[in-house]
Design an enzyme around this catalytic site. Structure first.
Site, PDB file in Angstrom:
ATOM      1  N   ASP A   1      -8.279  -3.053   0.185  1.00  0.00           N
ATOM      2  CA  ASP A   1      -8.392  -3.427   1.606  1.00  0.00           C
ATOM      3  C   ASP A   1      -9.493  -4.474   1.804  1.00  0.00           C
ATOM      4  O   ASP A   1      -9.348  -5.410   2.595  1.00  0.00           O
ATOM      5  CB  ASP A   1      -8.717  -2.197   2.459  1.00  0.00           C
ATOM      6  CG  ASP A   1      -7.764  -1.055   2.193  1.00  0.00           C
ATOM      7  OD1 ASP A   1      -6.592  -1.331   1.859  1.00  0.00           O
ATOM      8  OD2 ASP A   1      -8.183   0.112   2.310  1.00  0.00           O
TER       9      ASP A   1
ATOM     10  N   ASN B   1       0.818  -1.225   0.000  1.00  0.00           N
ATOM     11  CA  ASN B   1       0.000   0.000   0.000  1.00  0.00           C
ATOM     12  C   ASN B   1       0.850   1.274   0.000  1.00  0.00           C
ATOM     13  O   ASN B   1       0.849   2.050   0.960  1.00  0.00           O
ATOM     14  CB  ASN B   1      -0.905  -0.008   1.243  1.00  0.00           C
ATOM     15  CG  ASN B   1      -2.363  -0.129   0.826  1.00  0.00           C
ATOM     16  OD1 ASN B   1      -2.689  -0.020  -0.353  1.00  0.00           O
ATOM     17  ND2 ASN B   1      -3.232  -0.360   1.799  1.00  0.00           N
TER      18      ASN B   1
END
Ligand SMILES: Nc1ncnc2c1ncn2[C@@H]1O[C@H](COP(=O)(O)OP(=O)(O)OP(=O)(O)O)[C@@H](O)[C@H]1O
Ligand SMILES: O=C(O)C(=O)C[C@H](O)[C@H](O)CO
Length: 413
Positions: A259, A167
């Site tokens: 996510d 990320n």
């Protein structure tokens, strides 16, 4: 014995545009993953914990309530009277792609792992699976990152599995070289890799998906999935044991898609499903998340959406105008509702409380997608911009709601 999944990171308040207004909800990549993981877990012997620090402010109270409502264990959430949670604002382009603005430099979570005796480090001892991300690393000091790395490496030796998503958010790192070094170091102690193509290509300059997968496998991780946006995921290591993935028919906002993918993937792996099964379930969820504004999909399940009741107050000074508008609702608003399978829709008013009770029946099969199509419709957005200020919503409504959904306690068919 309970299987404990520990997600480590920072929760954030999320600000996004909604018609002419701003909406406040919650996000933060690891919180999103914890929520989607807790929602996906169907086995009571799997518990999802969140490890973080929050403040004692109103937003911190609300995010703690959200975690509890979502079934997340909060025994490792500490409260810091001198700090608050961070905030981010989402900015979307016309393809639903987003960028973020942050107010998180002094958030409570940044002080996690500040000492060798931090309770957040001790929490790792009880975990079977730890999930963290490059954002978790980016908010920590170098010393705190070392403590976390050492604790994870030590517990891996006694069976802990580590899941990691890089990320990459350039704004959170002091230099690309730091991000590259730190993320590589955590790939070395990762068992389940959940990167996305764009992040890895941006950070490491890889030109191909296979280049990324092979580099990560060579660094350490022997399982996981590489997220490749609407093309769907590839398994790590590369394998043909996977089907074609359907694209979402509309993309509103991709925030939280990766996510949600991670949350559903980890829940499936914890339930002993195969990597391919986990990737299919994870993609099905993420493909729904992209059709919705914000990181966290409202909880309304299609199964309970057949008859819906909800309440809101009317601001008394707008009574006449509100009635006039509803005596002749704009045709575009009505046709959008019908196209989204809303029918038998009524609004009742009770004076002098100015309470409005809305009732409709939903006859479609994907309530969240149909709802998102309404929210994305420009005429409906204009209608909301006119009617919204005449309404006075309940403070106790759930995240993402304007009219507060009610529980059905009786029905005679
Ligand atoms: N247009 C789409 N149609 C269907 N699924 C999609 C689409 N876009 C994304 N997804 C799903 O969402 C997952 C994550 O998307 P993406 O690769 O953009 O992740 P990401 O950049 O890590 O997201 P995040 O913003 O949460 O970090 C993909 O693996 C895929 O399963
Ligand atoms: O960028 C961050 O720190 C966030 O966690 C905000 C979003 O929820 C996240 O990036 C979505 O993956």
């Amino acid at each position: 014995m309970t299987y404990n999944i520990l997600c480590i990171g920072e929760p954030l308040a999320e600000i996004s545009r909604r018609a002419s207004d701003l909406a406040v909800a919650f996000g933060g990549d690891t919180l999103n993953t914890a929520i989607y993981c807790a929602r996906s877990v169907q086995n009571r012997d799997i518990a999802v914990h969140y490890v973080t620090a929050i403040g004692e402010d109103t937003l911190s109270d609300a995010v703690l309530e959200l975690m509890t409502r979502e079934g997340i264990q909060t025994d490792h959430v500490s409260r810091d009277p001198n700090r608050q949670i961070g905030i981010y604002a989402i900015q979307n382009d016309e393809n639903g792609e987003r960028s973020f603005h942050y107010w998180r430099d002094a958030s409570a979570a940044r002080a996690m792992f500040a000492t060798d005796t931090s309770p957040h480090l001790a929490a790792i001892e009880m975990a079977d699976l730890v999930y963290l991300s490059g954002i978790t690393l980016a908010i920590l000091t170098p010393n705190a990152r070392d403590r976390l790395w050492n604790a994870l490496a030590a517990h891996r030796a006694s069976g802990l599995k580590v899941a990691f998503d890089s990320n990459y958010r350039p704004k959170l790192w002091d230099a690309t070289t730091t991000a590259r070094r730190e993320i590589t170091r955590f790939w070395e102690i990762t068992d389940i890799a959940l990167p996305s193509y764009e992040d890895e290509a941006d950070l490491f300059g890889d030109k191909t998906t296979s280049g990324i997968v092979n580099r990560i496998v060579a660094t350490g991780a022997q399982s996981g999935a590489l997220k490749c946006g609407d093309a769907g995921p590839l398994l790590i290591p590369l394998s043909d044991d996977i089907e074609n993935f359907a694209k979402a028919d509309r993309v509103v906002d991709t925030t939280g898609a990766g996510d949600s993918f991670n949350g559903a993937y980890l829940a499936a792996i914890a339930a002993d499903k195969t990597q391919a099964e986990a990737a299919v379930e994870a993609h099905a969820l993420a493909a729904r998340v992209v059709t919705h504004q914000g990181a966290i999909l409202p909880r309304v399940a299609a199964s309970k959406a057949n008859r819906m009741g909800s309440v809101i107050r009317l601001r008394p000074e707008h009574l006449d105008e509100y009635k006039r508008l509803h005596a002749d609702v704009w045709p575009g608003v009505l046709s959008r509702l019908k196209a989204s399978h809303f029918t038998n829709y009524s609004i009742y008013l009770k004076k002098p409380e100015f309470l409005m009770f809305g009732y409709f029946e939903y006859t479609g099969s994907d309530f969240e997608a149909d709802n998102a199509a309404i929210a994305a419709d420009p005429i409906t957005q204009e209608w909301w911009a006119v009617c919204g200020p005449m309404q006075d919503p309940f403070e106790t409504r759930a995240d993402g709601e304007w009219w507060a959904e009610m529980e059905e306690v009786f029905h005679l068919a």
